[in-house]
Design an enzyme around this catalytic site. Structure first.
Site, PDB file in Angstrom:
ATOM      1  N   GLY A  51     -51.119   9.061  -9.880  1.00 14.43           N
ATOM      2  CA  GLY A  51     -51.596   9.864 -10.830  1.00 14.43           C
ATOM      3  C   GLY A  51     -51.003  10.765 -11.762  1.00 14.43           C
ATOM      4  O   GLY A  51     -51.567  11.820 -12.449  1.00 14.43           O
ATOM      5  N   ASP A 200     -21.357  17.468 -15.510  1.00 13.91           N
ATOM      6  CA  ASP A 200     -22.120  16.121 -15.279  1.00 13.91           C
ATOM      7  C   ASP A 200     -21.443  15.150 -14.222  1.00 13.91           C
ATOM      8  O   ASP A 200     -20.032  15.145 -14.329  1.00 13.91           O
ATOM      9  CB  ASP A 200     -22.103  15.027 -16.663  1.00 13.91           C
ATOM     10  CG  ASP A 200     -22.996  14.002 -16.866  1.00 13.91           C
ATOM     11  OD1 ASP A 200     -23.559  13.588 -15.754  1.00 13.91           O
ATOM     12  OD2 ASP A 200     -22.989  13.498 -17.790  1.00 13.91           O
ATOM     13  N   SER A 237     -36.980   8.534 -26.973  1.00 18.53           N
ATOM     14  CA  SER A 237     -37.642   8.939 -28.278  1.00 18.53           C
ATOM     15  C   SER A 237     -36.807  10.083 -28.955  1.00 18.53           C
ATOM     16  O   SER A 237     -37.036  10.293 -30.136  1.00 18.53           O
ATOM     17  CB  SER A 237     -39.149   9.430 -28.002  1.00 18.53           C
ATOM     18  OG  SER A 237     -39.107  10.445 -26.994  1.00 18.53           O
ATOM     19  N   HIS A 374     -23.459   9.429 -20.706  1.00 18.43           N
ATOM     20  CA  HIS A 374     -22.719  10.154 -19.756  1.00 18.43           C
ATOM     21  C   HIS A 374     -21.393   9.438 -19.491  1.00 18.43           C
ATOM     22  O   HIS A 374     -21.250   8.313 -19.483  1.00 18.43           O
ATOM     23  CB  HIS A 374     -23.450   9.782 -18.373  1.00 18.43           C
ATOM     24  CG  HIS A 374     -25.052  10.353 -18.533  1.00 18.43           C
ATOM     25  ND1 HIS A 374     -25.194  11.901 -18.133  1.00 18.43           N
ATOM     26  CD2 HIS A 374     -26.135  10.108 -18.922  1.00 18.43           C
ATOM     27  CE1 HIS A 374     -26.422  12.217 -17.971  1.00 18.43           C
ATOM     28  NE2 HIS A 374     -27.037  11.330 -18.321  1.00 18.43           N
TER      29      HIS A 374
END
Length: 559
Positions: A51, A200, A237, A374
């Site tokens: 949930g 990174d 997106s 990356h």
């Protein structure tokens, strides 16, 4: 006469997220009375966190230091780096936000959605020319390449030394937006000396160099040429470069484009308005307009590449969208690889789409659909060579990536003692001559569940887990006129046993409840309730090998 020396200030770097995990990136830089925040991202829930929609950083450390926050700098437009702002910006005291032009557009959209844009200060930074002074921190952004345009790394100069903060990057010599990594600028900054590189580390296990984003275009063209019906392309997106290439292929093959999903629609229109997406206005049509076109004339850009619950693609795969459905022979192209923790959701979505007759194209069966944002091992080693820092902190990867990054650095000739592998909440302390992990604070996952932020904790999640796997038994007792618990007992089962087939079990349970509660004073209800939960839980487990959630309820029958 004694001499008193002012104690040297230390620089603290405190990760609240982004260490040992790919998401929920948030870093605190603290020197003297000044605090700088870099990024404020979200994470995704684990499978067992039922949930829960999102996970955000725990900012407890900052709550009594709001007046010292000089600003928040966002490095790029992915939700795991800026998506926490709508949930945390008020609690942080609404400090000024700094971000590049495209990222600023995304942030404004997010804050406007939740009515938090009014009164918020947001300054657009241009990496090619801007520098910032935020308290003791002098910040120079430099452009990097990533899977979303307008990404940057940061040179953060402090009284102790210069930090290079490079969260998500690769070296792409042919980027879709035409803006290359500012290698020369980073080299010039590094000539002044780099105390520590926060780099990174996600791609360190992959040898060589990450391919260019432009390589995707040929694969899109190949797949579009094969498709005889509708095409659905799903990607992150905010991956504007990927969407540009999908739009390019659509135009080439005579297709109109439909934006399916609120986040996709919002980001495409924002990127178009700000000049980061280029297409003729007639290319994008509404869902209603697309119904007048033939199936081979339509492409859908659709959100849900990570199998996110309630995303447009997941609802489409489950047949829950009333205005759009998958038809036999439709192409669905996954132009994003799952990030750690989303694999099961993605695979489930792919299976559901295939069952509905779609031809699903994804990385396991077709190369060239996704290029990572990356850097691989070669990119990361190049960053080390450019900056030549004194210390290292691998970020943005899992534990195995951090450890492998350390191995890479040691192979390049650096002392292993110069590479720190902290956990979230462990803070690094830098002086002029040494650095160390100086302490740790307790951090808790903060869950977003619908409109609830931080109200869902481990107990609620445990109850949800029990409900999903074991069911619930509600025990109803009555209070009589004398203030005692009456002998009447009602039991209701949901998701545990079928009542009509379990009369003997239910009768035994009712008798057990009477033994614990009947005749007891209602002032003892807390003790009685606990005893019923314990006794019934053990009884049901002994009888059925299952332990449902037991919920005793006291009703005032005299009312």
């Amino acid at each position: 006469m004694p001499h008193f020396f002012k104690k040297e200030q230390k620089l603290k770097i405190i990760p609240l997220g982004g260490i040992g995990t790919v998401t929920k990136n948030m870093y605190i830089y603290e020197y003297g009375a000044d605090i700088l925040i870099v990024d404020c991202g979200i994470g995704f829930p684990e499978e067992e966190q039922l949930g829960v929609d999102l996970v955000i950083p725990d900012i407890s450390y900052l709550r009594d230091k709001l007046s010292r926050i000089r600003g928040i700098v966002i490095t790029h437009g992915h939700d795991d780096h800026y998506g926490g702002l709508p949930y945390l910006i008020d609690d942080l005291g609404k400090p000024q936000i700094f971000a590049t032009k495209l990222v600023s557009g995304f942030i404004q959209n997010k804050l406007t959605e939740v009515n938090k844009w009014k009164g918020q200060s947001l300054k657009i930074i241009e990496p090619e020319k801007d520098t910032l002074q935020l308290g003791s921190f002098f910040i120079t952004p430099f452009r990097v390449n990533h899977s979303v345009p307008d990404a940057c790394g940061l040179s953060i100069k402090t009284p102790i030394g210069q930090i290079i903060h490079a969260p998500d990057f690769k070296f792409d010599w042919t980027p879709v937006d035409g803006k290359a990594f500012e290698v020369g600028k980073l080299a010039r900054l590094s000539q002044e000396g780099v105390l520590c590189l926060l780099s990174d580390s996600l791609g360190v296990t992959n040898r060589g160099y990450t391919a260019s984003e432009k390589d995707i275009q040929a694969t899109f063209d190949e797949q579009f040429a094969k498709a005889e019906r509708r095409i659905f392309v799903t990607t992150i997106s905010s991956n504007v470069s990927r969407m540009q290439q999908a739009i390019n292929s659509s135009i080439k093959f005579g297709r109109r484009v439909v934006l399916a999903g609120r986040s996709i629609e919002q980001n495409v229109f924002t990127a178009k308005r700000l000049g980061y997406l280029h297409y003729p206005l007639e290319t994008v049509v509404s869902l209603e307009e697309s119904r007048k076109l033939q199936p081979f004339e339509v492409t859908y850009l659709i959100s849900g590449c990570y199998g996110q619950e309630n995303s447009a693609l997941v609802r489409l795969a489950r047949g829950e969208r009333t205005n759009l459905e998958i038809s036999e022979g439709d192409f669905v192209i996954f132009s994003a690889d799952p990030i750690p923790g989303t694999e099961r959701a993605v695979n489930r979505t792919i299976d559901q789409l295939i069952e509905k007759g779609a031809r699903v194209i994804y990385s396991e069966i077709q190369g060239g659909l996704h290029v990572s944002g990356h850097g691989c091992r070669g990119d990361l080693a190049m960053m080390v060579g450019l900056t030549q820092p004194k210390y290292f902190v691998p970020i943005g990867g899992n534990i195995r990536h951090m450890h492998e990054y350390k191995r890479m650095v040691v192979e390049m000739g650096y002392d292993p003692q110069t590479v720190f592998e902290p956990k979230n909440g462990e803070w690094l302390e830098f002086g002029r001559d040494k650095a160390k992990i100086a302490g740790i604070m307790e951090l808790n996952d903060v869950f977003v569940d619908g409109s609830l932020v931080g109200d869902v904790g481990p107990k609620v999640l445990e109850d949800r887990r029990v409900l999903s796997s074991e069911g619930i038994v509600v025990v109803i007792l009555n209070k009589d006129k004398s203030g005692k618990i009456a002998a009447s007992v009602g039991i209701v089962s949901r998701g545990f046993v079928y009542m009509a087939d379990s009369t003997s079990l239910i009768r035994k349970a009712e008798n057990l409840v009477r033994q614990e509660g009947a005749g007891r004073d209602i002032r003892e209800w807390s003790k009685v309730k606990f005893r019923i939960e314990e006794k019934l839980g053990n009884f049901f487990y002994k009888e059925t090998a299952r332990k449902p959630l037991v919920l005793p309820v006291l009703v005032d029958s005299a009312a």
